[in-house]
Write an enzyme that holds these catalytic residues in place. Structure first.
Site, mmCIF file in Angstrom:
data_model
loop_
_atom_site.group_PDB
_atom_site.id
_atom_site.type_symbol
_atom_site.label_atom_id
_atom_site.label_comp_id
_atom_site.label_asym_id
_atom_site.label_seq_id
_atom_site.Cartn_x
_atom_site.Cartn_y
_atom_site.Cartn_z
ATOM 1 N N LYS A 9 0.844 -1.205 0.000
ATOM 2 C CA LYS A 9 0.000 0.000 0.000
ATOM 3 C C LYS A 9 0.880 1.257 0.000
ATOM 4 O O LYS A 9 0.698 2.149 -0.803
ATOM 5 C CB LYS A 9 -0.902 -0.043 1.237
ATOM 6 C CG LYS A 9 -1.857 1.116 1.340
ATOM 7 C CD LYS A 9 -2.834 0.885 2.482
ATOM 8 C CE LYS A 9 -3.664 2.117 2.762
ATOM 9 N NZ LYS A 9 -4.646 1.910 3.819
ATOM 10 N N GLU A 20 10.534 -4.700 4.564
ATOM 11 C CA GLU A 20 10.633 -6.099 4.118
ATOM 12 C C GLU A 20 10.348 -6.217 2.622
ATOM 13 O O GLU A 20 11.062 -6.886 1.880
ATOM 14 C CB GLU A 20 9.620 -6.978 4.872
ATOM 15 C CG GLU A 20 9.898 -7.175 6.343
ATOM 16 C CD GLU A 20 9.263 -6.114 7.220
ATOM 17 O OE1 GLU A 20 9.000 -4.980 6.739
ATOM 18 O OE2 GLU A 20 9.044 -6.405 8.411
ATOM 19 N N GLY A 41 -5.022 -2.346 5.165
ATOM 20 C CA GLY A 41 -4.200 -3.474 4.699
ATOM 21 C C GLY A 41 -4.866 -4.826 4.911
ATOM 22 O O GLY A 41 -4.985 -5.640 3.984
ATOM 23 N N ARG A 42 -5.342 -5.089 6.119
ATOM 24 C CA ARG A 42 -5.888 -6.423 6.425
ATOM 25 C C ARG A 42 -7.290 -6.614 5.837
ATOM 26 O O ARG A 42 -7.877 -7.687 5.983
ATOM 27 C CB ARG A 42 -5.861 -6.680 7.931
ATOM 28 C CG ARG A 42 -6.524 -5.606 8.765
ATOM 29 C CD ARG A 42 -6.086 -5.721 10.227
ATOM 30 N NE ARG A 42 -6.577 -4.623 11.055
ATOM 31 C CZ ARG A 42 -5.966 -3.457 11.188
ATOM 32 N NH1 ARG A 42 -4.865 -3.195 10.511
ATOM 33 N NH2 ARG A 42 -6.468 -2.516 11.994
ATOM 34 N N GLU A 53 -4.947 -7.455 15.063
ATOM 35 C CA GLU A 53 -4.463 -6.124 14.700
ATOM 36 C C GLU A 53 -5.614 -5.114 14.779
ATOM 37 O O GLU A 53 -5.408 -3.946 15.063
ATOM 38 C CB GLU A 53 -3.852 -6.151 13.295
ATOM 39 C CG GLU A 53 -2.848 -5.039 13.058
ATOM 40 C CD GLU A 53 -1.985 -5.257 11.837
ATOM 41 O OE1 GLU A 53 -0.818 -5.608 11.995
ATOM 42 O OE2 GLU A 53 -2.487 -5.083 10.712
ATOM 43 N N HIS A 65 -4.357 -33.924 17.785
ATOM 44 C CA HIS A 65 -3.237 -34.709 18.311
ATOM 45 C C HIS A 65 -2.153 -33.810 18.879
ATOM 46 O O HIS A 65 -1.044 -34.279 19.146
ATOM 47 C CB HIS A 65 -2.667 -35.602 17.197
ATOM 48 C CG HIS A 65 -3.679 -36.588 16.701
ATOM 49 N ND1 HIS A 65 -3.759 -37.878 17.194
ATOM 50 C CD2 HIS A 65 -4.687 -36.451 15.815
ATOM 51 C CE1 HIS A 65 -4.767 -38.499 16.593
ATOM 52 N NE2 HIS A 65 -5.350 -37.650 15.757
ATOM 53 N N LYS A 122 9.145 -1.088 14.500
ATOM 54 C CA LYS A 122 9.716 -0.700 13.200
ATOM 55 C C LYS A 122 10.742 0.406 13.384
ATOM 56 O O LYS A 122 11.826 0.374 12.829
ATOM 57 C CB LYS A 122 8.597 -0.168 12.285
ATOM 58 C CG LYS A 122 7.789 -1.207 11.580
ATOM 59 C CD LYS A 122 6.974 -0.480 10.501
ATOM 60 C CE LYS A 122 5.807 -1.301 10.036
ATOM 61 N NZ LYS A 122 4.900 -0.569 9.168
HETATM 62 C C1 G6Q Z 1 -2.657 -4.160 7.913
HETATM 63 C C2 G6Q Z 1 -1.461 -3.445 8.292
HETATM 64 C C3 G6Q Z 1 -0.165 -4.084 7.847
HETATM 65 C C4 G6Q Z 1 0.234 -3.763 6.420
HETATM 66 C C5 G6Q Z 1 1.680 -4.199 6.204
HETATM 67 C C6 G6Q Z 1 2.144 -3.950 4.802
HETATM 68 O O1 G6Q Z 1 -3.778 -3.790 8.135
HETATM 69 O O2 G6Q Z 1 -1.566 -2.134 7.872
HETATM 70 O O3 G6Q Z 1 -0.167 -5.475 8.006
HETATM 71 O O4 G6Q Z 1 -0.614 -4.384 5.529
HETATM 72 O O5 G6Q Z 1 2.509 -3.533 7.114
HETATM 73 O O6 G6Q Z 1 2.075 -2.601 4.488
HETATM 74 P P1 G6Q Z 1 2.229 -2.112 3.014
HETATM 75 O O7 G6Q Z 1 1.138 -2.684 2.202
HETATM 76 O O8 G6Q Z 1 2.195 -0.611 3.064
HETATM 77 O O9 G6Q Z 1 3.569 -2.627 2.522
#
Ligand code: G6Q
Length: 548
Positions: A206, A212, A267-268, A353, A384, A512
């Site tokens: 996003k 990462e 994001g989620r 989250e 199990h 972070k």
């Molecule tokens: C989700 C969070 C988080 C996000 C990641 C990736 O709701 O905001 O999990 O999706 O940190 O972020 P980017 O899409 O900006 O790389």
């Protein structure tokens, strides 16, 4: 707005828990043959049987009063109106617009978002078709065989879970892989055996600034260029999904190859947007549309159905019943479907989250528990490993079972056993085994009386442990869409009751920031002033290991 815990609706639930603590589910079933029917609901291809909960009609009435006290209707309307429901980030929350296959209108700041949503979907469809039909060619003129999606958190967990869940719908000549961890192992192991000339990278971020994802994307680009030896290859092997056009261009991806989404998509909650491009590539755009249609059907149910017959509201309130009144800390989710193996991990992010918050949306510390720890793994494996604790441990662990009635692979004798095990677990949790039952079973086995006395406490199950059973015919794209949306709305309802902002995630920021400082220390081969002795010693150890 006072804290929800200070309202009469909350207080009466506290009293009710104490008053009904002696209820035995076994007895409730025996006394009332209509219990299962009364506490079951069928919606969007999902049959929810919530009769194996520590509830009576009175409990449900009190829980419904709680949701009215929290003014769910107001918050639901705000969500639909495009208000800045995510108040700490000043953003609207409109993932429902992304799957609005009907004619609802969704606006942000007075602007209709639907034309933009539909335009991106159309581009995704065209692109997915081109790649799947072998018309999108790599730099050397060969069709794409492998798609590697690079993203993390919300930009990975949803698409990865869905692609896995819908593997039976995938085309065999296009494989989709996911890389998220900055641990280089994941990228190396994924690329091992892939051919750069037939590999397409989807960089999903996003913000397009996530450490990462940038690191993995840089390494993927280096891998691609090392083999193809031409900068122009990037245009055929990299596409981006982002809201940040400038950063995408800076990375070297042609904006023609960028699929846009918007800041009002969390994001989620983003798998329905262009972040779902790997899904469309894997299962094809028609099936991606079915996924959206399934979610839309659940949205309509959530928006239209009265609370008493509203599946997300019921699941949310049952969770609150145990979390806030029964003292449960966790919520187990056990899919009896191997293809849903990543579903608990996906839900972990969605739920934890969203509702892992310690202050209300007004910044007031809460004096009650908010989001539960969500965990689980597929049955029967789970039986199990950790089921022992759910059955006989000291903790109350409400459990959601998810069970498809038809298998994607009807191997002789397998599915009967899978289903029987799932039903038996829910039954055992509810019934338990009394001391008398344990004793008479041992007696029937001819065991000596003194051994029986010793064994009885160990072979007794308290029972009365709650579970929901979610039955589906089969995990089709449509049903999966509904299932995911069901949990999204459940999380929303719980957030409304707890009064928290379910759509921010400030809790991931501090780590972070500190990682950035420590990384700088590695580069300087030094240690920032003011670092605690433990962290300083760990940094020194890393320096030493690196200088060996
Ligand atoms: C989700 C969070 C988080 C996000 C990641 C990736 O709701 O905001 O999990 O999706 O940190 O972020 P980017 O899409 O900006 O790389």
């Amino acid at each position: 707005m006072p804290l929800i815990s200070h309202t009469p609706a909350w207080k009466s639930l506290e009293q009710l828990w104490d008053r009904t603590a002696g209820l035995r589910m076994r007895d409730l079933f025996e006394e009332d043959p209509g219990r299962c029917e009364r506490f079951s609901l069928e919606e969007c291809g999902i049959h929810l049987d919530y009769s194996k909960n520590l509830i009576t009609d009175e409990t449900m009435q009190h829980l419904m009063a709680l949701v009215r006290t929290a003014d769910l209707r107001f918050w639901g309307d705000s969500l639909l109106r495009g208000d800045k429901v995510n108040n700490t980030e000043g953003r609207a929350v409109l993932h429902m617009a992304l799957r609005n296959v009907g004619d609802r209108s969704y606006q942000v700041d007075g602007v209709d978002v639907m034309p933009g949503v539909r335009a991106v979907l159309k581009r995704m469809r065209a692109f997915a078709d081109e790649v799947r039909q072998g018309r999108w060619l790599g730099h050397t003129g060969r069709p794409i065989r492998d798609v590697v999606s690079i993203g993390i958190g919300g930009s990975s967990l949803g698409p990865k879970m869905v692609c896995n869940a819908l593997r039976p719908y995938q085309s065999h000549d296009l494989r989709v892989h996911f890389v998220s961890n900055v641990d280089g192992t994941q990228l190396v192991e994924t690329l091992n055996g892939l051919d750069p000339a037939t590999t397409l990278f989807v960089i999903a971020s996003k913000t397009f600034t996530t450490q990462e994802t940038s690191t993995n994307a840089d390494s993927a680009r280096a891998w691609c260029l090392a083999a193809l030896q031409d900068q122009a290859a990037i245009a055929r092997h990299f596409v981006a999904v982002s809201t940040n056009r400038e950063a995408v261009i800076r990375f070297g991806i042609d904006p023609q190859n960028m699929f846009e989404f918007w800041e009002w998509v969390g994001g989620r909650y983003s798998l329905w947007s262009a972040i779902g491009l790997p899904i469309a590539l894997a299962i094809g755009p028609d099936r991606f549309d079915e996924l959206l249609a399934g979610a839309y059907a659940m949205d309509e149910h959530f928006v239209e159905a009265p609370p008493e017959r509203n599946m997300p509201i019921i699941l949310a309130l049952l969770g609150i019943w145990y979390n806030n009144f029964g003292g449960a800390d966790t919520q187990a989710v056990i899919p009896y479907d191997q293809y849903l193996e990543h579903f608990p991990t996906f839900l972990q992010q969605l739920d934890m989250e969203s509702n892992g918050k310690r202050v209300t949306r007004d910044g007031v510390p809460v004096d009650y528990a908010t989001g539960a720890v969500v965990w689980g793994q597929p049955g029967t494996d789970a039986q199990h490993s950790f089921f022992q604790l759910i059955h006989q441990g000291t903790r109350l662990i409400p459990t959601d079972f998810i069970l498809p009635l038809r298998s994607q692979h009807p191997l002789e004798g397998h599915h009967d056993k899978l289903v029987a095990n799932c039903l038996a677990q829910a039954q055992a949790l509810m019934r338990g085994r009394t001391e008398a039952e344990a004793r008479s079973e041992l007696q029937a086995g001819g065991i000596a009386p003194e051994v029986i006395d010793r064994l009885v406490p160990h072979r007794t199950f308290p029972g009365n442990r709650p579970s929901n059973m979610l039955l589906v015919e089969q995990v089709t794209p449509k049903v999966l869409g509904s299932l995911i949306a069901l949990y999204e709305h459940k999380v929303f309802v719980q957030g409304v009751v707890w009064g928290v902002d379910s759509f921010d995630q400030w809790g991931v920021e501090l780590g972070k920031q500190l990682a950035g400082q420590i990384l700088a220390d590695f580069r300087e081969i030094a240690c920032s002033a003011g670092v605690d002795s433990s962290t300083a010693s760990l940094i020194r150890r890393y320096h030493m290991a690196m200088s060996d």
